[in-house]
Scaffold this motif. Structure first.
Motif, PDB file in Angstrom:
ATOM      1  N   ARG A 124       0.812  -1.211   0.000  1.00 44.45           N
ATOM      2  CA  ARG A 124       0.000   0.000   0.000  1.00 44.45           C
ATOM      3  C   ARG A 124       0.846   1.263   0.000  1.00 44.45           C
ATOM      4  N   ASP A 127     -14.845  -3.363  -0.242  1.00 45.33           N
ATOM      5  CA  ASP A 127     -15.467  -4.027  -1.371  1.00 45.33           C
ATOM      6  C   ASP A 127     -16.573  -4.912  -0.812  1.00 45.33           C
ATOM      7  N   GLU A 130      -7.752   0.210   1.503  1.00 42.53           N
ATOM      8  CA  GLU A 130      -8.544   0.494   0.334  1.00 42.53           C
ATOM      9  C   GLU A 130     -10.025   0.541   0.689  1.00 42.53           C
ATOM     10  N   ARG A 147      -4.530  -9.409  -6.179  1.00 44.18           N
ATOM     11  CA  ARG A 147      -5.011  -8.458  -7.184  1.00 44.18           C
ATOM     12  C   ARG A 147      -5.293  -7.089  -6.595  1.00 44.18           C
ATOM     13  N   ASN A 148      -5.512  -7.024  -5.294  1.00 44.96           N
ATOM     14  CA  ASN A 148      -5.721  -5.755  -4.605  1.00 44.96           C
ATOM     15  C   ASN A 148      -5.369  -5.962  -3.139  1.00 44.96           C
ATOM     16  N   GLU A 182      -7.393  -8.767  -1.312  1.00 42.55           N
ATOM     17  CA  GLU A 182      -6.968 -10.112  -1.697  1.00 42.55           C
ATOM     18  C   GLU A 182      -5.580 -10.439  -1.156  1.00 42.55           C
ATOM     19  N   THR A 183      -4.725  -9.424  -1.070  1.00 43.18           N
ATOM     20  CA  THR A 183      -3.382  -9.659  -0.540  1.00 43.18           C
ATOM     21  C   THR A 183      -3.440 -10.075   0.924  1.00 43.18           C
TER      22      THR A 183
END
Length: 412
Positions: A120, A207, A204, A340-341, A344-345
């Motif tokens: 990040r 989601d 982030e 992928r983001n 997910e990491t």
């Protein structure tokens, strides 16, 4: 919103605190066993607890992070590392086991989240950042192993020596709290369009899909997840086998205990430099196969060397040290690069480190059992060499870019 400048660099100080509580035990293990009348088997169980805790706690880190945020999770982990060190040192025989579980579980949180924070805050230099914080992990590990006995002699007891490592954890926790306050003030002053869900969480945007098990199942179903997990587990197994048993291998080859301690320090310390160099190979022809193999083959050479030419132990310490330091960087970088983001990491990091450390926990235990059964180190070294060979095979699979990452280029 990612942190920048010195605030971002604090993650490297966190990394310095992710191994000392563990590696400080090895040089003091015989003294601990004598003081508590523990046999070698009990001592072996004590050294395996951190790896088992890593395996058990890593999958839970995702849920902790969603509850309180990445930055608050790291702060809590640092405080609990210090608390676990205190319990281990000053709460009796039961406290030794309980304290070990506490600080090892807390370190597991850092293990999972530090790669996420690096991705990040250093999005344009993931490989470089991974090399630096992996070098910090190795530096903390080597330093704790080197000064454990002198600290015990200076402070008067092995308990004080182990408790010492709560001090840097508390100091970094204080700095990390300042970072959280700083980030909160920056977000308030800039009136960001997107408000984080939790104070101190600068991850982030949420989601909706991360609220279900869908993401976990998707990540789990990818072959690359298993390749990265196997690589993480095999390189960790090799490292912890040598961290716990290299002194025994050295003394069985005819070296005295002081020289054996130097061999272990070289093995752990030289990994700092290897970890800083390996990022240069992290994007050769768009894949990480070169880096993965370059960090794995030296461990195979070291295993064969210790097995066939044990008198050259210092050479194998150097070669093996280069392997372990660079392999950790590659393993953590693969975790950061295959997600992928950010969300997910976190999931991939939890899976890879949970199952990976479960694999790793079997290494030192099996090595010790074989030593006890055979009365020597040859058969155990043969097992170690086979593990190093398997790591080389898996390196090719894990190093190949997955479909979603093939088009991405990570600058080192």
């Amino acid at each position: 919103m990612p942190s920048t400048g010195l605030w971002a660099a604090l993650v490297f100080l966190v990394a310095l605190n992710l191994r000392p509580s563990i590696t400080a035990v090895g040089p003091l293990l015989e003294q601990i066993g004598t003081d508590l009348s523990w046999g070698e088997s009990v001592q072996g169980v004590l050294t395996s607890i951190p790896l088992i805790a890593f395996a058990a706690v890593s999958p839970l880190v995702t849920f902790i992070e969603r509850r309180i945020g990445i930055d608050w999770s790291v702060l809590l982990a640092l405080l609990c590392i210090a608390f676990g060190d205190f319990v281990r040192s000053y709460c009796g025989n039961v406290g030794i086991w309980l304290g070990t579980v506490i600080f090892a579980s807390s370190i597991a949180v850092g293990n999972v989240l530090v790669p996420v924070i690096a991705k990040r805050d250093y999005a344009s230099h993931v490989a470089m950042a991974t090399g630096v914080y992996s070098g910090c992990i190795t530096a903390g590990s080597a330093t704790a192993g080197l000064v454990a006995v002198p600290l015990a002699q200076m402070l008067g007891d092995w308990r004080e020596s182990l408790f010492f490592w709560s001090i840097p954890s508390l100091m970094v926790a204080a700095l990390w709290l300042l970072r959280i306050v700083h980030n909160r003030n920056v977000m308030r002053s800039t009136q960001a369009v997107r408000k984080p869900e939790r104070i101190g969480d600068v991850s982030e945007p949420a989601d909706p899909r991360t609220s279900s098990n869908g993401m976990f199942l998707r990540v789990l179903s990818r072959p690359m997840t298993w390749y990265v997990t196997l690589f993480m587990g095999l390189q960790s197994s090799a490292f912890y086998i040598m961290s716990n048993w290299m002194p025994r291998v050295s003394t069985s080859a005819g070296f005295d205990t002081s020289v054996a301690g130097v061999h272990l320090f070289i093995f752990q310390g030289i990994g700092i430099f290897a970890g800083l160099l390996i990022p240069k190979l992290m994007n050769v022809h768009g894949s990480q196969v070169c880096a993965a193999l370059a960090s794995s083959i030296p461990m195979l050479i070291a295993g064969l060397g210790m097995l066939l030419f044990p008198k050259a132990m210092i050479v194998w310490s150097i070669i093996g040290g280069c392997a372990q330091g660079s392999a950790l960087v590659v393993a953590l970088a693969l975790i950061a690069m295959r997600g992928r983001n950010g969300a997910e990491t976190v999931v991939l990091s939890g899976i890879a480190q949970s199952l990976g450390y479960l694999i790793a926990a079997m290494g030192p235990l099996t090595f010790g059992v074989i030593v006890q059964l055979t009365g020597g180190c040859q058969a155990s070294l043969a097992l170690f060499t086979f593990i190093a060979f398997l790591q080389c095979v898996v390196a090719v699979l894990a190093g190949r870019p997955s479909e979603d990452s093939a088009s991405r280029s990570i600058r080192s």
